[in-house]
Motif scaffolding. Structure first.
Motif, PDB file in Angstrom:
ATOM      1  N   LEU A 135       0.821  -1.214   0.000  1.00 16.98           N
ATOM      2  CA  LEU A 135       0.000   0.000   0.000  1.00 16.98           C
ATOM      3  C   LEU A 135       0.855   1.264   0.000  1.00 16.98           C
ATOM      4  O   LEU A 135       0.494   2.273  -0.609  1.00 16.98           O
ATOM      5  CB  LEU A 135      -0.938  -0.005   1.212  1.00 16.98           C
ATOM      6  CG  LEU A 135      -2.120  -0.981   1.113  1.00 16.98           C
ATOM      7  CD1 LEU A 135      -2.858  -1.065   2.441  1.00 16.98           C
ATOM      8  CD2 LEU A 135      -3.081  -0.575   0.003  1.00 16.98           C
ATOM      9  N   THR A 136       2.002   1.201   0.657  1.00 16.26           N
ATOM     10  CA  THR A 136       2.923   2.348   0.632  1.00 16.26           C
ATOM     11  C   THR A 136       3.460   2.566  -0.775  1.00 16.26           C
ATOM     12  O   THR A 136       3.491   3.706  -1.270  1.00 16.26           O
ATOM     13  CB  THR A 136       4.092   2.118   1.614  1.00 16.26           C
ATOM     14  OG1 THR A 136       3.573   1.942   2.932  1.00 16.26           O
ATOM     15  CG2 THR A 136       5.040   3.303   1.604  1.00 16.26           C
ATOM     16  N   LEU A 137       3.879   1.466  -1.425  1.00 14.04           N
ATOM     17  CA  LEU A 137       4.349   1.578  -2.814  1.00 14.04           C
ATOM     18  C   LEU A 137       3.230   2.067  -3.731  1.00 14.04           C
ATOM     19  O   LEU A 137       3.447   2.901  -4.618  1.00 14.04           O
ATOM     20  CB  LEU A 137       4.870   0.221  -3.296  1.00 14.04           C
ATOM     21  CG  LEU A 137       6.165  -0.286  -2.655  1.00 14.04           C
ATOM     22  CD1 LEU A 137       6.460  -1.702  -3.121  1.00 14.04           C
ATOM     23  CD2 LEU A 137       7.321   0.640  -3.010  1.00 14.04           C
ATOM     24  N   ALA A 138       2.010   1.537  -3.518  1.00 17.96           N
ATOM     25  CA  ALA A 138       0.869   1.943  -4.337  1.00 17.96           C
ATOM     26  C   ALA A 138       0.585   3.432  -4.179  1.00 17.96           C
ATOM     27  O   ALA A 138       0.287   4.133  -5.155  1.00 17.96           O
ATOM     28  CB  ALA A 138      -0.367   1.137  -3.944  1.00 17.96           C
ATOM     29  N   ALA A 139       0.690   3.930  -2.938  1.00 14.50           N
ATOM     30  CA  ALA A 139       0.452   5.354  -2.703  1.00 14.50           C
ATOM     31  C   ALA A 139       1.480   6.206  -3.446  1.00 14.50           C
ATOM     32  O   ALA A 139       1.151   7.265  -4.001  1.00 14.50           O
ATOM     33  CB  ALA A 139       0.498   5.646  -1.206  1.00 14.50           C
ATOM     34  N   LEU A 140       2.738   5.737  -3.487  1.00 14.83           N
ATOM     35  CA  LEU A 140       3.785   6.487  -4.198  1.00 14.83           C
ATOM     36  C   LEU A 140       3.522   6.505  -5.703  1.00 14.83           C
ATOM     37  O   LEU A 140       3.616   7.552  -6.357  1.00 14.83           O
ATOM     38  CB  LEU A 140       5.157   5.866  -3.905  1.00 14.83           C
ATOM     39  CG  LEU A 140       5.667   6.008  -2.461  1.00 14.83           C
ATOM     40  CD1 LEU A 140       6.958   5.227  -2.276  1.00 14.83           C
ATOM     41  CD2 LEU A 140       5.880   7.480  -2.122  1.00 14.83           C
ATOM     42  N   PHE A 141       3.201   5.329  -6.271  1.00 15.72           N
ATOM     43  CA  PHE A 141       2.926   5.249  -7.709  1.00 15.72           C
ATOM     44  C   PHE A 141       1.680   6.054  -8.078  1.00 15.72           C
ATOM     45  O   PHE A 141       1.671   6.819  -9.060  1.00 15.72           O
ATOM     46  CB  PHE A 141       2.753   3.789  -8.143  1.00 15.72           C
ATOM     47  CG  PHE A 141       4.036   3.052  -8.338  1.00 15.72           C
ATOM     48  CD1 PHE A 141       4.923   3.408  -9.338  1.00 15.72           C
ATOM     49  CD2 PHE A 141       4.373   1.977  -7.519  1.00 15.72           C
ATOM     50  CE1 PHE A 141       6.114   2.728  -9.523  1.00 15.72           C
ATOM     51  CE2 PHE A 141       5.559   1.280  -7.689  1.00 15.72           C
ATOM     52  CZ  PHE A 141       6.440   1.655  -8.686  1.00 15.72           C
ATOM     53  N   GLU A 142       0.610   5.862  -7.317  1.00 18.09           N
ATOM     54  CA  GLU A 142      -0.632   6.597  -7.598  1.00 18.09           C
ATOM     55  C   GLU A 142      -0.430   8.092  -7.418  1.00 18.09           C
ATOM     56  O   GLU A 142      -0.973   8.897  -8.178  1.00 18.09           O
ATOM     57  CB  GLU A 142      -1.754   6.115  -6.674  1.00 18.09           C
ATOM     58  CG  GLU A 142      -2.287   4.730  -6.953  1.00 18.09           C
ATOM     59  CD  GLU A 142      -3.148   4.641  -8.199  1.00 18.09           C
ATOM     60  OE1 GLU A 142      -3.237   5.642  -8.950  1.00 18.09           O
ATOM     61  OE2 GLU A 142      -3.713   3.562  -8.426  1.00 18.09           O
ATOM     62  N   GLY A 143       0.352   8.450  -6.398  1.00 17.59           N
ATOM     63  CA  GLY A 143       0.628   9.871  -6.178  1.00 17.59           C
ATOM     64  C   GLY A 143       1.363  10.493  -7.353  1.00 17.59           C
ATOM     65  O   GLY A 143       1.089  11.634  -7.744  1.00 17.59           O
ATOM     66  N   TYR A 144       2.301   9.720  -7.932  1.00 20.82           N
ATOM     67  CA  TYR A 144       3.042  10.214  -9.112  1.00 20.82           C
ATOM     68  C   TYR A 144       2.081  10.444 -10.280  1.00 20.82           C
ATOM     69  O   TYR A 144       2.104  11.503 -10.925  1.00 20.82           O
ATOM     70  CB  TYR A 144       4.114   9.206  -9.499  1.00 20.82           C
ATOM     71  CG  TYR A 144       4.743   9.462 -10.851  1.00 20.82           C
ATOM     72  CD1 TYR A 144       5.674  10.466 -11.021  1.00 20.82           C
ATOM     73  CD2 TYR A 144       4.370   8.694 -11.957  1.00 20.82           C
ATOM     74  CE1 TYR A 144       6.249  10.712 -12.259  1.00 20.82           C
ATOM     75  CE2 TYR A 144       4.939   8.921 -13.203  1.00 20.82           C
ATOM     76  CZ  TYR A 144       5.869   9.931 -13.353  1.00 20.82           C
ATOM     77  OH  TYR A 144       6.419  10.167 -14.580  1.00 20.82           O
TER      78      TYR A 144
END
Length: 324
Positions: A135-144
């Motif tokens: 979920l942390t990685l997903a938040a970074l990718f989605e945030g980008y």
């Protein structure tokens, strides 16, 4: 009498850069969603989290949606032909509407269904560490991806309007679709994280499936927002009121124009607008003077609004337009 003049060579608009920028936004969303979907499904399989599985479905659906947007963008660039004299710009709006239906049925529907099934057959609580990592990685990718679409919207946003108002006013379905999808995805990540954490904190297996249902409801709300925006564009939305008033002022300021009646516009694509206006020119103008006046009007309109590709000036319907 209806006049449609060829655009004077010096007034032809340059090929809009907005389309290539929109494509970059969609490519960024595809890369982000592919990486996120794979990691979420792996984490869901390892931990048995219903919320994580719902998030994986959401990201997989988003990936397919971005490919549909690319398909719409490609077909919308086809040149006009005999059967489509105004071009294929609205094809993008059609596919954006399909995306909205996909978010509603595949994203929202499946997430809600899976959450309800999990509530009936509660999975055992397992170590949530991988869920938090993913979920942390997903938040970074989605945030980008979200930030790319936000920047593109900010480029077109007026100083006196909010980001949501810029979305409502935007005519580029590819950009505002990615923005709404990514906004829903970030909310979903927050809900999934909270559901997993609260479930383990209170040793309550019901919280995680409830989070899956909430994620589904968020996606349904996003789908309705997308359908509302793309549906209006598909059936023939006009440019905004301020632009119409400014166009009327521009035409009225032409010395050869006596009065302006109705002025109608239709969005034919992200950077493609049709304009028709009832105009009364001053009496006694010669043919050459009339042509020069029309050229001046078209050059002025093109300079201010390069997306206006077709301009029709109606004189025969002028009286009836004023009566109505």
């Amino acid at each position: 009498m209806r006049i449609e003049q060829e655009i004077p060579p010096g007034c032809r608009p340059e090929c809009p850069a907005g389309l290539s920028q929109s494509r970059k936004v969609v490519y960024a969303a595809i890369v982000a969603n592919v990486a996120i979907a794979i990691s979420k499904f792996v984490a869901a399989g390892m931990t048995g989290s219903a919320a994580m599985l719902a998030e994986g479905v959401h990201s997989a659906v988003d990936t397919g949606n971005e490919f549909l947007l690319l398909l719409g963008m490609k077909h919308s660039e086809k040149p006009p032909d005999e059967w489509h004299p105004f071009g294929y710009g609205k094809v993008l709006y059609f596919w954006a509407l399909i995306v909205a239906l996909s978010v509603f049925s595949l994203g929202g529907g499946i997430s809600i269904y899976h959450g309800v099934v999990a509530l009936r057959n509660l999975p055992a609580l397992e170590d949530p560490t991988w869920n938090y990592v993913v979920l942390t990685l997903a938040a970074l990718f989605e945030g980008y991806s979200w930030n790319k679409s936000r920047k593109e919207l900010n480029e077109r946003r007026r100083t006196d309007e909010s980001l949501w108002q810029a979305v409502r006013r935007s005519k580029d379905a590819s950009v505002f679709t990615v923005f709404i999808e990514d906004s829903a995805a970030l909310i979903g990540i927050a809900v999934a994280s909270s559901g997993i954490w609260l479930g383990h904190q209170f040793h309550n297996p019901y919280i995680d499936p409830v989070a899956s249902v909430i994620i589904g409801l968020v996606l349904v709300a996003a789908a309705f927002a997308l359908a509302r925006e793309t549906g209006g564009l598909l059936v023939g939305e006009s440019i905004d009121r301020d632009q119409i008033l400014k166009l009327k002022e521009m035409i009225s300021s032409e010395p050869a124009v006596e009065k302006v009646g109705h002025l109608l516009t239709m969005q034919l694509g992200p950077d493609h607008v049709l304009l028709t206006a009832a105009v009364r020119f001053r009496r006694g103008l010669g043919i050459n003077e009339l042509e020069q006046a029309i050229d001046r009007l078209e050059c002025a309109i093109k300079a201010e609004y390069p997306s206006v590709h077709h301009i029709f000036l109606e004189t025969g319907s002028f009286r009836s337009s004023f009566r109505s």
